[in-house]
Design an enzyme around this catalytic site. Structure first.
Site, short mmCIF file in Angstrom:
data_model
loop_
_atom_site.label_atom_id
_atom_site.label_comp_id
_atom_site.label_asym_id
_atom_site.label_seq_id
_atom_site.Cartn_x
_atom_site.Cartn_y
_atom_site.Cartn_z
N CYS A 69 -8.74 -2.95 4.60
CA CYS A 69 -8.66 -4.42 4.54
C CYS A 69 -7.84 -4.76 3.31
O CYS A 69 -8.25 -4.44 2.19
CB CYS A 69 -10.05 -5.03 4.47
SG CYS A 69 -10.04 -6.83 4.22
N CYS A 192 -5.36 -12.43 6.26
CA CYS A 192 -5.53 -11.00 6.53
C CYS A 192 -4.39 -10.26 5.84
O CYS A 192 -3.23 -10.42 6.22
CB CYS A 192 -5.53 -10.72 8.03
SG CYS A 192 -5.60 -8.96 8.43
#
Length: 249
Positions: A69, A192
């Site tokens: 991530c 993101c």
């Protein structure tokens, strides 16, 4: 046990340190629940590593594990430097491999793990898509207007290709706007990092942008991406929102 709530460019995380690795899938679902828990896109657990500064466990809010991530890795680096008193320069291990980071107060830059699985462009549902893996798999479509973002289409594409889904608008050769539907969250998120990295790399590959650009996700925060020797670096602000104690039993 003490935990910390972090925000990084629109993504939010619960972070804490522990002495050992173990399965925390159920804990992630409890803590990340926005109605009955703390509320977050993901859970990050920092554990010791004998070679690197630390290793992490990353869980999506549905309890599934993720290899990487981007914004979470920036939050983890900030946490390790400011709360665990680690160096500004950090090397840490994720499921996607080694991540290098630099912490300068509340600005954190990371080098993503290598780009791989670059796909040829293909057509689906009257749109042109292309995919690559920037730590986790992403599929990108370039659009003229981000209002074309279609949550139902995203769900369909995510299920069909088992990837995160990104709509990207190239404003000019130094600026992209991005909206992302994330696996594990199963919804659009405010940002993101790996998704923006995929949009940047594929735009660069198709000669739409330069090798050093600004990207703004749905949160409208500014993140800066650059490419050096086929490695993606990106930086932006990270915020520790609060710390508190939680009964994890």
């Amino acid at each position: 046990m003490k935990f910390y709530k972090y925000c990084a460019s629109g993504n939010d995380f619960v972070i804490f340190a522990d002495s050992e690795k173990k399965d925390r899938s159920e804990l992630a679902k409890i803590l990340c629940n926005r109605y009955e828990g703390i509320g977050a896109d993901g859970l990050i657990v920092i554990v010791p590593h004998d070679r690197y500064d630390f290793e992490w466990e990353f869980y999506n809010c549905d309890g599934s594990k993720a290899n990487m991530c981007g914004n979470g890795s920036r939050a983890a680096a900030h946490f390790a430097h400011h709360h665990l008193k680690k160096s500004q320069y950090l090397n840490f291990l994720t499921g996607a491999g080694l991540i290098k980071s630099f912490v300068d107060d509340d600005i954190v830059e990371i080098k993503l793990s290598g780009i791989k699985d670059i796909k040829e462009a293909f057509e689906y549902k009257d749109r042109i898509w292309q995919g690559c893996n920037t730590g986790v798999p992403h599929i990108v479509t370039f659009v003229d207007d981000l209002s074309e973002f279609d949550i139902n289409l995203c769900k369909e594409v995510r299920k069909k290709y088992n990837a995160n889904v990104n709509f990207a608008k190239v404003e000019d050769d130094e600026f992209i706007r991005v909206r992302t539907y994330e696996r594990g969250v199963e919804d659009e998120t405010l940002a993101c990092g790996t998704g923006m990295g995929a949009c940047f790399y594929l735009a660069y590959l198709n000669q739409k942008v330069k090798d050093d650009i600004l990207i703004k996700p749905k949160s409208n925060e500014s993140l800066y991406f650059r490419l050096e020797e086929e490695q993606i670096f990106f930086r932006g602000k990270v915020k520790c929102c609060f710390e508190a104690d939680y009964n994890f039993t």
